[in-house]
Design an enzyme around this catalytic site. Sequence first.
Site, PDB file in Angstrom:
ATOM      1  N   GLN A  78       0.994  -1.138   0.038  1.00 54.55           N
ATOM      2  CA  GLN A  78      -0.140   0.024   0.083  1.00 54.55           C
ATOM      3  C   GLN A  78       0.947   1.257   0.030  1.00 54.55           C
ATOM      4  O   GLN A  78       1.223   1.639   1.038  1.00 54.55           O
ATOM      5  CB  GLN A  78      -1.044   0.121   1.271  1.00 54.55           C
ATOM      6  CG  GLN A  78      -1.808   1.116   1.275  1.00 54.55           C
ATOM      7  CD  GLN A  78      -3.029   1.238   2.366  1.00 54.55           C
ATOM      8  OE1 GLN A  78      -3.015   0.266   2.938  1.00 54.55           O
ATOM      9  NE2 GLN A  78      -3.544   2.282   2.153  1.00 54.55           N
ATOM     10  N   PHE A  79       1.195   1.819  -1.116  1.00 59.56           N
ATOM     11  CA  PHE A  79       2.047   2.969  -1.196  1.00 59.56           C
ATOM     12  C   PHE A  79       1.555   4.233  -0.854  1.00 59.56           C
ATOM     13  O   PHE A  79       2.221   5.043  -0.139  1.00 59.56           O
ATOM     14  CB  PHE A  79       2.436   2.994  -2.763  1.00 59.56           C
ATOM     15  CG  PHE A  79       1.411   3.947  -3.549  1.00 59.56           C
ATOM     16  CD1 PHE A  79       1.629   5.262  -3.543  1.00 59.56           C
ATOM     17  CD2 PHE A  79       0.420   3.326  -4.159  1.00 59.56           C
ATOM     18  CE1 PHE A  79       0.576   5.975  -4.620  1.00 59.56           C
ATOM     19  CE2 PHE A  79      -0.468   3.903  -4.984  1.00 59.56           C
ATOM     20  CZ  PHE A  79      -0.585   5.269  -5.070  1.00 59.56           C
ATOM     21  N   THR A  80       0.096   4.179  -0.513  1.00 64.48           N
ATOM     22  CA  THR A  80      -0.397   5.417  -0.131  1.00 64.48           C
ATOM     23  C   THR A  80      -0.138   5.619   1.383  1.00 64.48           C
ATOM     24  O   THR A  80      -0.148   6.606   2.319  1.00 64.48           O
ATOM     25  CB  THR A  80      -1.990   5.458  -0.098  1.00 64.48           C
ATOM     26  OG1 THR A  80      -2.540   4.270   0.665  1.00 64.48           O
ATOM     27  CG2 THR A  80      -2.341   5.452  -1.339  1.00 64.48           C
TER      28      THR A  80
END
Length: 145
Positions: A78-80
């Site tokens: 989850q890059f966010t």
Amino acid sequence: MKALIQRVRQARVEVAGEIVGAIDQGLLVLVGIEREDDRARADKLLHKLLRYRVFADAEGRMNRSVSDIGGGLLLVSQFTLVADTRSGLRPSFSSAAPPALGEELYDYLVRQADAQHAQVACGRFGADMQVHLQNDGPVTFLLES
């Protein structure tokens, strides 16, 4: 490298309606990878994930790890999670690892987890995933390496 861990009774990840990873009791781990991350940080994070004491002992105190209980570990990229949200009304992803590095380190983390823990499942890097979980507690922590 950051990991948002949630103690769950069960969790699963779907991509296009297909279940690609699922666990019963254990940890759902949302993994964010930053530009300066490397395999050493992934190793350090995994060491912490497998030993972090968030499950109840006989006295009801959080004194047991996912390894201690033989629980599942569901790793989801989850890059966010590494977004900079300190200013403005739109997140900045300038600290996120480029996709190639992010995928390489995420895959490395999954392989290492598989080698060290019996029950490991994962999402699909870069995919549009739907994550379903039954949070237990709720108990949620942000770990960093």
